[in-house]
Design a protein around this motif. Structure first.
Motif, PDB file in Angstrom:
ATOM      1  N   HIS A  28       0.918  37.547 -12.807  1.00  0.00           N
ATOM      2  CA  HIS A  28      -0.452  37.079 -13.115  1.00  0.00           C
ATOM      3  C   HIS A  28      -1.772  36.748 -13.720  1.00  0.00           C
ATOM      4  CE1 HIS A  28      -2.519  39.060  -9.592  1.00  0.00           C
ATOM      5  NE2 HIS A  28      -1.515  39.941  -9.612  1.00  0.00           N
ATOM      6  N   HIS A  29      -1.618  38.455 -14.415  1.00  0.00           N
ATOM      7  CA  HIS A  29      -3.492  38.708 -14.763  1.00  0.00           C
ATOM      8  C   HIS A  29      -3.521  38.014 -16.024  1.00  0.00           C
ATOM      9  CE1 HIS A  29      -1.548  42.425 -12.698  1.00  0.00           C
ATOM     10  NE2 HIS A  29      -3.213  42.126 -12.608  1.00  0.00           N
ATOM     11  N   LYS A  30      -4.785  37.053 -16.652  1.00  0.00           N
ATOM     12  CA  LYS A  30      -5.363  36.462 -17.427  1.00  0.00           C
ATOM     13  C   LYS A  30      -5.162  37.610 -18.690  1.00  0.00           C
ATOM     14  CE  LYS A  30     -10.443  37.237 -16.724  1.00  0.00           C
ATOM     15  NZ  LYS A  30     -11.352  36.758 -16.746  1.00  0.00           N
ATOM     16  N   THR A  31      -5.353  38.748 -18.899  1.00  0.00           N
ATOM     17  CA  THR A  31      -5.212  39.787 -19.842  1.00  0.00           C
ATOM     18  C   THR A  31      -4.095  39.955 -20.312  1.00  0.00           C
ATOM     19  OG1 THR A  31      -4.943  41.613 -18.338  1.00  0.00           O
ATOM     20  CG2 THR A  31      -7.675  40.921 -19.488  1.00  0.00           C
ATOM     21  N   ASN A  32      -2.622  39.897 -19.646  1.00  0.00           N
ATOM     22  CA  ASN A  32      -1.480  39.729 -20.070  1.00  0.00           C
ATOM     23  C   ASN A  32      -1.339  39.852 -21.769  1.00  0.00           C
ATOM     24  OD1 ASN A  32       1.200  38.993 -21.889  1.00  0.00           O
ATOM     25  ND2 ASN A  32       0.805  39.769 -19.042  1.00  0.00           N
ATOM     26  N   THR A  33      -0.939  40.662 -22.491  1.00  0.00           N
ATOM     27  CA  THR A  33      -0.878  41.023 -24.299  1.00  0.00           C
ATOM     28  C   THR A  33       0.343  40.198 -24.761  1.00  0.00           C
ATOM     29  OG1 THR A  33       0.315  43.272 -23.582  1.00  0.00           O
ATOM     30  CG2 THR A  33      -2.849  43.507 -23.597  1.00  0.00           C
ATOM     31  N   ARG A  34       0.833  39.986 -23.819  1.00  0.00           N
ATOM     32  CA  ARG A  34       2.155  39.309 -24.552  1.00  0.00           C
ATOM     33  C   ARG A  34       3.279  39.760 -25.660  1.00  0.00           C
ATOM     34  NH1 ARG A  34       1.291  33.813 -24.168  1.00  0.00           N
ATOM     35  NH2 ARG A  34       2.827  33.424 -24.791  1.00  0.00           N
ATOM     36  N   PHE A  35       3.596  41.097 -24.265  1.00  0.00           N
ATOM     37  CA  PHE A  35       4.012  42.217 -25.480  1.00  0.00           C
ATOM     38  C   PHE A  35       5.508  42.394 -25.422  1.00  0.00           C
ATOM     39  CE2 PHE A  35       3.451  43.559 -21.372  1.00  0.00           C
ATOM     40  CZ  PHE A  35       4.654  43.681 -20.422  1.00  0.00           C
ATOM     41  N   MET A  90       5.293  38.640 -30.054  1.00  0.00           N
ATOM     42  CA  MET A  90       5.220  37.724 -29.881  1.00  0.00           C
ATOM     43  C   MET A  90       5.569  37.115 -28.212  1.00  0.00           C
ATOM     44  SD  MET A  90       1.479  36.195 -28.428  1.00  0.00           S
ATOM     45  CE  MET A  90       1.108  35.422 -30.374  1.00  0.00           C
ATOM     46  N   SER A  91       6.007  36.403 -27.292  1.00  0.00           N
ATOM     47  CA  SER A  91       5.688  36.694 -25.939  1.00  0.00           C
ATOM     48  C   SER A  91       6.939  34.966 -25.965  1.00  0.00           C
ATOM     49  CB  SER A  91       5.304  36.725 -25.286  1.00  0.00           C
ATOM     50  OG  SER A  91       5.463  37.595 -25.032  1.00  0.00           O
ATOM     51  N   LYS A  92       7.675  34.327 -25.759  1.00  0.00           N
ATOM     52  CA  LYS A  92       7.872  32.912 -25.702  1.00  0.00           C
ATOM     53  C   LYS A  92       8.026  32.380 -24.056  1.00  0.00           C
ATOM     54  CE  LYS A  92      12.111  29.610 -25.109  1.00  0.00           C
ATOM     55  NZ  LYS A  92      11.377  28.974 -23.844  1.00  0.00           N
ATOM     56  N   ASN A  93       7.013  31.639 -24.083  1.00  0.00           N
ATOM     57  CA  ASN A  93       6.419  31.075 -22.659  1.00  0.00           C
ATOM     58  C   ASN A  93       7.586  30.544 -22.083  1.00  0.00           C
ATOM     59  OD1 ASN A  93       3.407  31.986 -23.105  1.00  0.00           O
ATOM     60  ND2 ASN A  93       2.870  29.775 -24.056  1.00  0.00           N
ATOM     61  N   CYS A  94       7.974  31.124 -21.617  1.00  0.00           N
ATOM     62  CA  CYS A  94       9.228  30.516 -19.959  1.00  0.00           C
ATOM     63  C   CYS A  94       8.575  30.107 -18.933  1.00  0.00           C
ATOM     64  CB  CYS A  94       9.891  31.962 -19.923  1.00  0.00           C
ATOM     65  SG  CYS A  94      10.913  32.923 -21.180  1.00  0.00           S
ATOM     66  N   SER A  95       9.845  28.567 -18.618  1.00  0.00           N
ATOM     67  CA  SER A  95       8.768  27.818 -17.359  1.00  0.00           C
ATOM     68  C   SER A  95       9.768  28.913 -16.292  1.00  0.00           C
ATOM     69  CB  SER A  95       9.699  26.092 -17.612  1.00  0.00           C
ATOM     70  OG  SER A  95      11.272  26.201 -17.531  1.00  0.00           O
ATOM     71  N   LEU A  96       9.308  28.259 -14.972  1.00  0.00           N
ATOM     72  CA  LEU A  96      10.268  28.972 -13.614  1.00  0.00           C
ATOM     73  C   LEU A  96      11.932  28.771 -13.890  1.00  0.00           C
ATOM     74  CD1 LEU A  96       8.729  30.607 -11.867  1.00  0.00           C
ATOM     75  CD2 LEU A  96       8.673  28.354  -9.948  1.00  0.00           C
ATOM     76  N   ALA A  97      12.027  27.559 -14.576  1.00  0.00           N
ATOM     77  CA  ALA A  97      13.223  27.197 -14.344  1.00  0.00           C
ATOM     78  C   ALA A  97      13.890  28.353 -15.511  1.00  0.00           C
ATOM     79  CB  ALA A  97      14.036  25.884 -14.679  1.00  0.00           C
TER      80      ALA A  97
END
Length: 317
Positions: free
Chosen positions: A113-120, A1-8
């Motif tokens: 930018h794809h909503k189907t991103n699998t968070r790989f 599972m990916s770590k969500n990052c901010s733009l910064a």
């Protein structure tokens, strides 16, 4: 599972790495190429060692993009050490080709930018509201304090131009137009992009004529598909726009393009007016957007057609 990052945080990851590999997805389109090249130019200006990769052929239609010659295709037996592997505009690991096997990174960053991103990936910056990944790259480079050159601006503009269908698709927003206007101030020549993107080679038109002969309708004309058979496939001919022909036929709700670039590999493109074709693509390991998606089927074309078309036809039962 990916770590969500901010733009910064995404910008800091890029700045911290000394050696990076930037990967564009297979079946490369203008968004993945323009986004990746813009990021390459920005990072090299910071003194970074950047390798560009795509595990596929690149159409000559993109030859005008600054830096396009920097791309290379990795051999299966290669091993490349890098601090960061950056995968651009890809929603799943298979879209990165063999990069994740070849590159030995400290971490994997995915910008998409794809909503189907699998968070790989290890780290993910995802904005599914963005019209194109290039729109994200523009915001990212602003965040990083990048000095925009004409080369960077042209690459970003071309990416947005591609994914919005030259600013006519429904994903075009006021933000999209504001970004395009800002890029023009950095020296982008809109006619250079449009003239190159709209140019058709004789070989492309001749192939299109043959491909349109394969046009087939199903479900009372609600489904239409075309084929590029192995003997017709030519890696030097850009076929991305071919799917527009069945897509815009009156009564067609889902259009498909099948092409077989290798013996046991079939690329499938889906387009629709309203039906969510991304769900179908995801079921076959692909991804994309509601109205535009794609997948790879590791089988000959006729075999791939049989299973994919059955899934599409089931939507109309």
């Amino acid at each position: 599972m990916s770590k969500n990052c901010s733009l910064a945080e995404t910008g800091e990851l890029l700045k911290a790495a000394k050696k990076l590999v930037i990967v564009s997805h297979v079946s490369p389109d203008g968004d993945t190429l323009g986004s990746s090249l813009a990021l390459m130019h920005a990072l090299r200006a910071l003194g970074k060692d950047v390798i560009m990769n795509v595990d596929d052929d690149i159409s000559t239609v993109y030859s005008f993009l600054p830096g396009i010659q920097e791309y290379r295709r990795f051999g299966a037996d290669e091993t490349i050490e890098a601090d960061l592997l950056v995968i651009i505009d890809a929603s799943s690991a298979d879209r990165a080709g063999n990069a994740m096997e070849v590159v030995r990174p400290g971490a994997v960053l995915n910008i998409d930018h794809h909503k189907t991103n699998t968070r790989f990936a290890d780290y993910l910056y995802l904005d599914s509201d963005a019209a194109a990944t290039a729109e994200i790259i523009y915001a990212l480079l602003l965040e990083m304090g990048t000095e925009f050159t004409t080369d960077i601006a042209t690459c970003i503009y071309e990416g947005i131009y591609t994914d919005t269908g030259s600013f006519k698709y429904s994903n075009t927003t006021s933000k999209t137009m504001e970004t395009a206007a800002a890029l023009l101030k950095h020296g982008v020549n809109p006619s250079l992009v449009s003239d190159n993107m709209e140019l058709r080679s004789r070989s492309q038109v001749e192939m299109l004529r043959k491909v349109l002969e394969t046009l087939t309708f199903l479900k009372d004309g609600k489904i239409a598909y075309i084929e590029i058979a192995p003997e017709l496939y030519d890696r030097n001919v850009d076929t991305d726009a071919f799917i527009s022909y069945p897509r815009y036929i009156e009564g067609v709700e889902i259009a498909l393009l099948f092409k077989q670039p290798e013996e046991n590999l079939t690329r499938v493109s889906f387009r629709s007016k309203e039906i969510d074709v991304a769900k179908i693509a995801v079921s076959f390991g692909g991804g994309g957007h509601k109205k535009a998606a794609g997948c790879s089927i590791y089988a000959p074309m006729k075999e791939a057609e049989k299973i994919v078309l059955q899934a599409v036809e089931d939507l109309f039962v």
